[in-house]
Design a protein around this motif. Structure first.
Motif, PDB file in Angstrom:
ATOM      1  N   ALA A  91       0.761  -0.986   0.056  1.00 46.12           N
ATOM      2  CA  ALA A  91       0.182   0.066  -0.285  1.00 46.12           C
ATOM      3  C   ALA A  91       0.776   1.154  -0.293  1.00 46.12           C
ATOM      4  O   ALA A  91      -0.042   2.139  -0.966  1.00 46.12           O
ATOM      5  CB  ALA A  91      -0.786  -0.161   1.457  1.00 46.12           C
ATOM      6  N   LYS A 125       0.976   7.220   7.909  1.00 48.55           N
ATOM      7  CA  LYS A 125      -0.935   7.407   7.389  1.00 48.55           C
ATOM      8  C   LYS A 125      -1.198   6.300   6.839  1.00 48.55           C
ATOM      9  O   LYS A 125      -2.797   5.508   6.606  1.00 48.55           O
ATOM     10  CB  LYS A 125      -1.743   8.450   7.148  1.00 48.55           C
ATOM     11  CG  LYS A 125      -1.029   9.038   8.547  1.00 48.55           C
ATOM     12  CD  LYS A 125      -2.085  10.455   7.997  1.00 48.55           C
ATOM     13  CE  LYS A 125      -1.285  11.413   9.746  1.00 48.55           C
ATOM     14  NZ  LYS A 125      -1.932  12.836   9.087  1.00 48.55           N
ATOM     15  N   ALA A 126      -0.333   6.106   4.983  1.00 45.37           N
ATOM     16  CA  ALA A 126      -1.173   4.981   4.648  1.00 45.37           C
ATOM     17  C   ALA A 126      -0.940   3.387   4.632  1.00 45.37           C
ATOM     18  O   ALA A 126      -1.815   2.423   4.208  1.00 45.37           O
ATOM     19  CB  ALA A 126      -0.485   5.757   3.326  1.00 45.37           C
ATOM     20  N   PRO A 128      -1.640  -0.209   6.163  1.00 39.28           N
ATOM     21  CA  PRO A 128      -2.734  -0.009   6.795  1.00 39.28           C
ATOM     22  C   PRO A 128      -2.281  -0.643   8.113  1.00 39.28           C
ATOM     23  O   PRO A 128      -3.333  -0.761   8.896  1.00 39.28           O
ATOM     24  CB  PRO A 128      -3.853  -1.308   5.913  1.00 39.28           C
ATOM     25  CG  PRO A 128      -2.988  -0.702   4.558  1.00 39.28           C
ATOM     26  CD  PRO A 128      -1.465   0.325   4.882  1.00 39.28           C
ATOM     27  N   LEU A 129      -1.532  -0.877   8.339  1.00 38.36           N
ATOM     28  CA  LEU A 129      -1.331  -1.690   9.425  1.00 38.36           C
ATOM     29  C   LEU A 129      -0.129  -0.663  10.177  1.00 38.36           C
ATOM     30  O   LEU A 129       0.429  -1.348  11.034  1.00 38.36           O
ATOM     31  CB  LEU A 129       0.030  -2.678   9.317  1.00 38.36           C
ATOM     32  CG  LEU A 129      -0.604  -3.688   8.413  1.00 38.36           C
ATOM     33  CD1 LEU A 129      -1.922  -4.538   9.019  1.00 38.36           C
ATOM     34  CD2 LEU A 129      -1.180  -4.282   6.691  1.00 38.36           C
ATOM     35  N   ARG A 130      -0.203   0.781   9.652  1.00 41.25           N
ATOM     36  CA  ARG A 130       1.111   1.713  10.520  1.00 41.25           C
ATOM     37  C   ARG A 130       2.004   0.698  11.277  1.00 41.25           C
ATOM     38  O   ARG A 130       2.204   1.074  12.390  1.00 41.25           O
ATOM     39  CB  ARG A 130      -0.315   1.757  12.060  1.00 41.25           C
ATOM     40  CG  ARG A 130      -1.109   2.006  11.890  1.00 41.25           C
ATOM     41  CD  ARG A 130      -1.444   3.859  11.508  1.00 41.25           C
ATOM     42  NE  ARG A 130      -2.125   4.500  11.248  1.00 41.25           N
ATOM     43  CZ  ARG A 130      -3.642   4.639   9.782  1.00 41.25           C
ATOM     44  NH1 ARG A 130      -2.554   4.225   9.304  1.00 41.25           N
ATOM     45  NH2 ARG A 130      -4.221   5.318  10.576  1.00 41.25           N
TER      46      ARG A 130
END
Lengths: 136, 402
Positions: A91, A125-126, A128-130
């Motif tokens: 991502a 922030k992009a 998804p799993l941080r």
């Protein structure tokens, strides 16, 4: 030889009001491009710059900064990937403006090249799993 | 040639079943041919690891003294809302649940750093979770307030129940508008600045059994690192989706409802997930073995990314407004190359589903079968197939006139 490096400057509170970066141009003939700058009142100033000039002047300029009390980090050290949270989905790849993330089409693993990173923070922030973390 | 599941299980018990994953089978079948490979290989393992929003967990916390009736009250786990509308000690937490004080999209785009998916990850990781509950109190359940730590090892049951997982094919998302949008398919840059997809393609369970001949209700699967079962067809199951000649759907098609004991699962395969500007969800690992019962079944498992086509949809306008316009069909081989071309524009692609982790799942399942720990199962009932007439419908709104 001309060198160009992205670095993070931490100014202790007592130096925030002094025109330090000005001396880099005037005394050491260095070019710089400011990518990020912030000052936290009474605490410290932070500046992300790309510093460019000939090696001798560059080294002198860095020495000047250090002698003045500025703490210097190379930029790549500030953005880290938490390997235990990264699932290598991908991502991050298309949101990164400098293409610091690269997909290996064989292993399908994503590599992170911190020398390309400009610490913009978009991937934080992009993801998804941080999994991306910023440590200034 | 045709084998039965019992014959394959006999080989598994003896430790001599031949098991390969859905990527390996492609090369093997190419080299040896369908006939010979179908004789030699017994099981093909599949895997997928991506965000699956329609996921959640049932938890029975055990009765407190004095008793409290959670059903009809309000219950939070680490401040995240749960569904407390079952019996006294039962709860459901959905992957998309949020704390009451999360700003959502009031600060746009919302970050959604912690929600139901994250609570589920913490639970399976063995961490303590703070439960706070209020109830109205009854003669037999007098207590009105409860605050306590709970832990997965102490609760009676923790059951993952996902009404829709493992979508057979999915949209490729782009943004035709001139501003950035934040979707469940990730951040989409303006003017088709990127294209996001989410599938493990040739490794994905339902692509390897496109007509649901072996994947059916009641079969045993890998779910979240433990053993789970197909409970039902997933919600929005759409067997009638258009298909290629070899049966591969070219739109979102079949889905699975999965259930399993969370106590044996692991936070490696159930991960709390945050989609910027969209919400919280859960990244779920699913793996399903396909028994090679016939040459026909083997042929299905040899599907490659080049055979699988997905629709490219505009998420700035077409998707939100239920328009059916498809900008293009692209193959997963193209998507996985890192670039696709739409309307003459070269667009970088990114996946939300991890192929490398999907391979890991298929290999774990392979090991379980090779070690005799995991036997194959016959469906108790088939999933609705292409002749079932089942087709998801849009909501037909009927205005309420007072």
């Amino acid at each position: 030889m001309i060198v160009s490096k992205k670095i993070v400057l931490h100014f202790p509170g007592r130096l925030v009001e002094r025109p330090i970066v000005y001396h880099l141009i005037k005394d050491y003939d260095l070019e710089f491009n400011i990518m990020k700058a912030s000052i936290i009142p009474d605490e410290e100033g932070l500046m992300v710059i790309e510093l460019r000039g000939n090696q001798v002047n560059y080294d002198k300029g860095i020495k000047f900064l250090k002698d003045t009390g500025v703490r210097i980090q190379s930029l790549g050290q500030n953005v880290l990937r938490n390997e235990s949270r990264c699932t290598h989905c991908g991502a991050c790849i298309t949101v990164c403006p400098t293409r610091a993330f690269k997909l290996d089409t064989e292993t399908r693993l994503i590599s992170f090249d911190d020398t390309k990173c400009i610490a913009c923070g978009l991937c934080l922030k992009a993801c998804p799993l941080r999994a991306m973390e910023l440590h200034f | 040639m045709p084998k039965t599941i019992e014959e394959i299980n006999e080989k598994i018990r003896k430790g001599n079943a031949v098991v390969v994953n859905a990527e390996e089978i492609i090369g093997i079948a190419k080299e040896k041919g369908i006939k010979k490979t179908a004789q030699e290989v017994d099981v093909v393992t599949t895997g997928t690891f991506g965000p699956m929003c329609s996921s959640g967990a049932f938890i029975n916390i055990g009765h407190s003294n004095p008793r409290i009736k959670l059903g009809g009250g309000r219950v939070y786990l680490d401040d995240v809302q749960t569904y407390a509308a079952l019996a006294a000690a039962d709860l459901f937490i959905g992957a998309n649940a949020l704390p009451d004080d999360d700003p959502r999209n009031r600060i746009y785009p919302g970050e959604f750093n912690f929600g139901g998916g994250h609570v589920i990850e913490k639970l399976v990781d063995g961490k303590d979770i703070r439960l706070t509950a209020t109830a109205y109190g009854t003669d037999c359940y007098p207590r009105k307030k409860l605050e306590t730590w709970i832990n997965i090892k102490d609760v009676n049951e923790a059951v993952l129940f996902n009404p829709r997982n493992a979508y057979q094919n999915y949209n490729v998302a782009v943004n035709l508008s001139n501003k950035i949008i934040y979707t469940y398919m990730g951040i989409l840059k303006p003017n088709m600045g990127n294209a996001n997809y989410s599938t493990s393609g040739q490794l994905s369970p339902l692509f390897n059994d496109p007509y649901y001949k072996t994947i059916g209700i009641g079969i045993k699967v890998f779910l979240g690192g433990g053993i789970g079962f197909v409970a039902w067809q997933g919600t929005q199951h759409n067997p009638a989706a258009p298909r290629t000649e070899r049966g591969v759907p070219t739109r979102g098609a079949g889905t699975l409802a999965l259930i399993g004991d969370m106590k044996q699962m692991s936070s490696d395969w159930l991960i709390g997930t945050s989609m910027l500007g969209y919400g919280c969800t859960l990244t779920v690992g699913v793996g399903i073995p396909i028994p090679v019962l016939s040459e026909e079944m083997l042929e299905y498992t040899t599907v490659t990314d080049a055979d699988i086509l997905a629709p490219v949809i505009d998420y700035s306008s077409a998707y939100p407004h239920m328009e059916t316009e498809i900008l293009a069909e692209v193959s997963y081989a193209q998507l996985k190359s890192g670039w696709i071309v739409i309307r003459g524009k070269q667009i970088p692609t990114a996946s939300l589903s991890s192929y490398s982790r999907a391979i890991k799942i298929s290999n774990i399942l392979k090991e379980w079968i090779q070690n005799g720990k995991f036997l194959l199962t016959q469906p108790v009932e088939a999933l609705p197939g292409i002749d079932s007439g089942i087709k998801p419908k849009p909501l037909k709104e009927r205005p309420i006139v007072e």
